[in-house]
Motif scaffolding. Structure first.
Motif, PDB file in Angstrom:
ATOM      1  N   ILE A 132      33.249  33.854  29.301  1.00 48.26           N
ATOM      2  CA  ILE A 132      33.487  32.710  29.869  1.00 48.26           C
ATOM      3  C   ILE A 132      34.672  33.427  30.691  1.00 48.26           C
ATOM      4  CG2 ILE A 132      34.819  30.464  29.731  1.00 48.26           C
ATOM      5  CD1 ILE A 132      32.430  31.173  27.353  1.00 48.26           C
ATOM      6  N   ARG A 133      34.784  33.344  31.985  1.00 45.54           N
ATOM      7  CA  ARG A 133      35.615  34.014  32.670  1.00 45.54           C
ATOM      8  C   ARG A 133      36.532  32.980  33.493  1.00 45.54           C
ATOM      9  NH1 ARG A 133      31.520  38.719  34.634  1.00 45.54           N
ATOM     10  NH2 ARG A 133      31.815  39.804  32.737  1.00 45.54           N
ATOM     11  N   THR A 134      36.043  31.964  33.779  1.00 41.74           N
ATOM     12  CA  THR A 134      36.788  31.029  34.653  1.00 41.74           C
ATOM     13  C   THR A 134      36.935  29.760  33.683  1.00 41.74           C
ATOM     14  OG1 THR A 134      35.011  30.154  35.703  1.00 41.74           O
ATOM     15  CG2 THR A 134      35.864  32.168  36.941  1.00 41.74           C
ATOM     16  N   PRO A 135      38.035  28.956  34.334  1.00 40.02           N
ATOM     17  CA  PRO A 135      38.121  27.721  33.792  1.00 40.02           C
ATOM     18  C   PRO A 135      37.048  26.667  34.135  1.00 40.02           C
ATOM     19  CG  PRO A 135      40.267  28.235  34.530  1.00 40.02           C
ATOM     20  CD  PRO A 135      39.336  29.158  34.878  1.00 40.02           C
ATOM     21  N   LYS A 136      36.391  27.010  35.099  1.00 39.92           N
ATOM     22  CA  LYS A 136      35.515  26.064  35.843  1.00 39.92           C
ATOM     23  C   LYS A 136      34.102  26.179  35.202  1.00 39.92           C
ATOM     24  CE  LYS A 136      32.783  24.938  39.975  1.00 39.92           C
ATOM     25  NZ  LYS A 136      32.575  25.062  41.570  1.00 39.92           N
ATOM     26  N   MET A 137      33.728  27.443  34.560  1.00 33.70           N
ATOM     27  CA  MET A 137      32.669  27.778  33.814  1.00 33.70           C
ATOM     28  C   MET A 137      33.030  27.115  32.461  1.00 33.70           C
ATOM     29  SD  MET A 137      31.220  31.364  33.144  1.00 33.70           S
ATOM     30  CE  MET A 137      29.894  31.496  32.092  1.00 33.70           C
ATOM     31  N   ALA A 138      34.095  27.257  31.816  1.00 35.10           N
ATOM     32  CA  ALA A 138      34.402  26.765  30.774  1.00 35.10           C
ATOM     33  C   ALA A 138      34.280  25.140  30.413  1.00 35.10           C
ATOM     34  CB  ALA A 138      35.629  27.219  30.124  1.00 35.10           C
ATOM     35  N   HIS A 139      34.806  24.612  31.745  1.00 36.42           N
ATOM     36  CA  HIS A 139      34.443  22.964  31.836  1.00 36.42           C
ATOM     37  C   HIS A 139      33.355  22.492  31.886  1.00 36.42           C
ATOM     38  CE1 HIS A 139      38.883  21.706  31.997  1.00 36.42           C
ATOM     39  NE2 HIS A 139      38.901  22.573  32.910  1.00 36.42           N
ATOM     40  N   PHE A 140      32.399  23.386  32.462  1.00 36.58           N
ATOM     41  CA  PHE A 140      30.960  22.873  32.621  1.00 36.58           C
ATOM     42  C   PHE A 140      30.180  23.199  31.482  1.00 36.58           C
ATOM     43  CE2 PHE A 140      26.691  24.797  33.314  1.00 36.58           C
ATOM     44  CZ  PHE A 140      25.999  23.433  33.945  1.00 36.58           C
ATOM     45  N   LEU A 141      30.260  24.165  30.685  1.00 32.58           N
ATOM     46  CA  LEU A 141      29.935  24.571  29.225  1.00 32.58           C
ATOM     47  C   LEU A 141      30.102  23.578  28.494  1.00 32.58           C
ATOM     48  CD1 LEU A 141      29.747  28.314  29.153  1.00 32.58           C
ATOM     49  CD2 LEU A 141      27.855  26.973  29.602  1.00 32.58           C
ATOM     50  N   LYS A 147      31.048  20.484  28.844  1.00 34.80           N
ATOM     51  CA  LYS A 147      30.486  19.184  29.179  1.00 34.80           C
ATOM     52  C   LYS A 147      29.218  19.218  28.835  1.00 34.80           C
ATOM     53  CE  LYS A 147      34.214  17.482  32.277  1.00 34.80           C
ATOM     54  NZ  LYS A 147      34.337  17.303  33.713  1.00 34.80           N
ATOM     55  N   ALA A 148      28.393  20.264  29.217  1.00 29.63           N
ATOM     56  CA  ALA A 148      27.041  20.276  29.475  1.00 29.63           C
ATOM     57  C   ALA A 148      26.226  20.670  28.145  1.00 29.63           C
ATOM     58  CB  ALA A 148      26.534  21.519  30.294  1.00 29.63           C
ATOM     59  N   ILE A 149      27.168  21.241  27.185  1.00 26.32           N
ATOM     60  CA  ILE A 149      26.414  21.554  25.738  1.00 26.32           C
ATOM     61  C   ILE A 149      27.145  20.304  24.946  1.00 26.32           C
ATOM     62  CG2 ILE A 149      26.269  22.817  23.669  1.00 26.32           C
ATOM     63  CD1 ILE A 149      26.524  25.320  25.791  1.00 26.32           C
ATOM     64  N   ARG A 163      32.915  29.151  22.246  1.00 29.68           N
ATOM     65  CA  ARG A 163      33.632  30.114  23.078  1.00 29.68           C
ATOM     66  C   ARG A 163      34.446  29.428  24.368  1.00 29.68           C
ATOM     67  NH1 ARG A 163      29.179  32.885  22.067  1.00 29.68           N
ATOM     68  NH2 ARG A 163      28.587  32.960  24.342  1.00 29.68           N
ATOM     69  N   ALA A 164      33.869  28.231  24.881  1.00 26.68           N
ATOM     70  CA  ALA A 164      34.047  27.717  26.101  1.00 26.68           C
ATOM     71  C   ALA A 164      35.400  26.955  25.673  1.00 26.68           C
ATOM     72  CB  ALA A 164      33.206  26.882  26.737  1.00 26.68           C
ATOM     73  N   LEU A 165      35.316  26.149  24.623  1.00 29.22           N
ATOM     74  CA  LEU A 165      36.581  25.340  23.948  1.00 29.22           C
ATOM     75  C   LEU A 165      37.549  26.350  23.771  1.00 29.22           C
ATOM     76  CD1 LEU A 165      34.721  22.466  22.092  1.00 29.22           C
ATOM     77  CD2 LEU A 165      35.512  22.442  24.416  1.00 29.22           C
ATOM     78  N   CYS A 166      37.403  27.385  23.086  1.00 25.88           N
ATOM     79  CA  CYS A 166      38.594  28.416  22.553  1.00 25.88           C
ATOM     80  C   CYS A 166      39.277  28.756  23.976  1.00 25.88           C
ATOM     81  CB  CYS A 166      37.977  29.537  21.979  1.00 25.88           C
ATOM     82  SG  CYS A 166      37.517  28.773  20.368  1.00 25.88           S
ATOM     83  N   TYR A 167      38.264  29.154  25.107  1.00 30.38           N
ATOM     84  CA  TYR A 167      38.826  29.638  26.446  1.00 30.38           C
ATOM     85  C   TYR A 167      39.631  28.518  26.820  1.00 30.38           C
ATOM     86  CZ  TYR A 167      39.309  31.508  31.045  1.00 30.38           C
ATOM     87  OH  TYR A 167      39.602  31.829  32.350  1.00 30.38           O
ATOM     88  N   LEU A 176      45.036  23.830  27.803  1.00 34.79           N
ATOM     89  CA  LEU A 176      44.224  22.585  27.868  1.00 34.79           C
ATOM     90  C   LEU A 176      44.195  22.081  26.539  1.00 34.79           C
ATOM     91  CD1 LEU A 176      41.743  23.093  30.691  1.00 34.79           C
ATOM     92  CD2 LEU A 176      44.323  22.001  30.760  1.00 34.79           C
ATOM     93  N   ASP A 177      44.319  20.376  26.401  1.00 37.11           N
ATOM     94  CA  ASP A 177      44.089  19.820  25.446  1.00 37.11           C
ATOM     95  C   ASP A 177      42.452  19.466  25.345  1.00 37.11           C
ATOM     96  OD1 ASP A 177      43.971  18.161  23.066  1.00 37.11           O
ATOM     97  OD2 ASP A 177      44.735  16.452  24.164  1.00 37.11           O
ATOM     98  N   ILE A 178      41.705  19.770  24.029  1.00 33.62           N
ATOM     99  CA  ILE A 178      40.291  19.616  24.341  1.00 33.62           C
ATOM    100  C   ILE A 178      39.678  18.569  23.746  1.00 33.62           C
ATOM    101  CG2 ILE A 178      39.869  22.117  24.703  1.00 33.62           C
ATOM    102  CD1 ILE A 178      39.174  22.163  21.804  1.00 33.62           C
ATOM    103  N   GLN A 179      40.558  17.363  23.188  1.00 30.34           N
ATOM    104  CA  GLN A 179      40.174  16.302  22.532  1.00 30.34           C
ATOM    105  C   GLN A 179      39.154  15.487  23.429  1.00 30.34           C
ATOM    106  OE1 GLN A 179      43.767  14.145  21.628  1.00 30.34           O
ATOM    107  NE2 GLN A 179      43.466  14.599  19.512  1.00 30.34           N
ATOM    108  N   SER A 180      39.168  15.498  24.735  1.00 31.95           N
ATOM    109  CA  SER A 180      38.109  14.893  25.529  1.00 31.95           C
ATOM    110  C   SER A 180      36.932  15.121  25.280  1.00 31.95           C
ATOM    111  CB  SER A 180      38.632  14.824  26.971  1.00 31.95           C
ATOM    112  OG  SER A 180      38.922  16.038  27.412  1.00 31.95           O
ATOM    113  N   TYR A 181      36.676  16.672  25.011  1.00 32.89           N
ATOM    114  CA  TYR A 181      35.405  17.184  25.010  1.00 32.89           C
ATOM    115  C   TYR A 181      34.807  16.918  23.538  1.00 32.89           C
ATOM    116  CZ  TYR A 181      36.411  19.511  29.068  1.00 32.89           C
ATOM    117  OH  TYR A 181      36.854  19.732  30.247  1.00 32.89           O
ATOM    118  N   CYS A 182      35.683  16.542  22.495  1.00 29.03           N
ATOM    119  CA  CYS A 182      35.190  16.317  20.936  1.00 29.03           C
ATOM    120  C   CYS A 182      34.429  14.698  20.873  1.00 29.03           C
ATOM    121  CB  CYS A 182      36.059  16.273  20.068  1.00 29.03           C
ATOM    122  SG  CYS A 182      36.919  18.270  20.320  1.00 29.03           S
TER     123      CYS A 182
END
Length: 121
Positions: free
Chosen positions: A52-61, A63-65, A104-108, A115-121
């Motif tokens: 994971i190299r970009t925040p955009k990619m991390a956000h996508f992964l 949300k998608a998984i 790995r995307a959330l860790c990135y 960022l706060d990742i509570q919205s992804y959980c």
């Protein structure tokens, strides 16, 4: 009343230990033959190797998984559970790799972007 054991005659405790050791050796399951070729192995390696190299990619992964199996359900009638559909995600042969990629995307997002990742959980 106690009896002294001789070398020829094992004590009851020694006999029990010998018998249990023999039963453990006898209870070992037969080894399954190793599969010679796993058709999904290249795809597993590719998923594990994604960086994971970009925040955009991390956000996508992230949300998608999905975080939980979307197929698990309780079927209710009149407020009572009459059936339960178990999670089917573990039947997916790539389940471990996808969960690892999402992690790995959330860790990135936490480590690199702060960022706060509570919205992804």
């Amino acid at each position: 009343m106690s009896r002294i054991c001789t070398k020829e005659e094992p004590s009851a405790l020694q006999a029990l230990a010998i018998a249990s050791a023999q039963s453990v050796h006898a209870a070992k399951p037969a080894k399954l033959p190793k599969r010679q070729f796993d058709i999904l192995q290249p795809l597993r390696k590719w998923l594990d190797g994604i960086e994971i190299r970009t925040p955009k990619m991390a956000h996508f992964l992230a949300k998608a998984i999905p975080a939980q199996c979307p197929f698990e359900r309780d079927i209710k009638i009149f407020g009572r559970i009459i059936a339960h559909i178990p999670p089917m995600c573990k039947l997916n042969p790539l389940y471990e790799q996808l969960v690892g990629l999402r992690f790995r995307a959330l860790c990135y997002l936490v480590d690199r972007c702060g960022l706060d990742i509570q919205s992804y959980c």
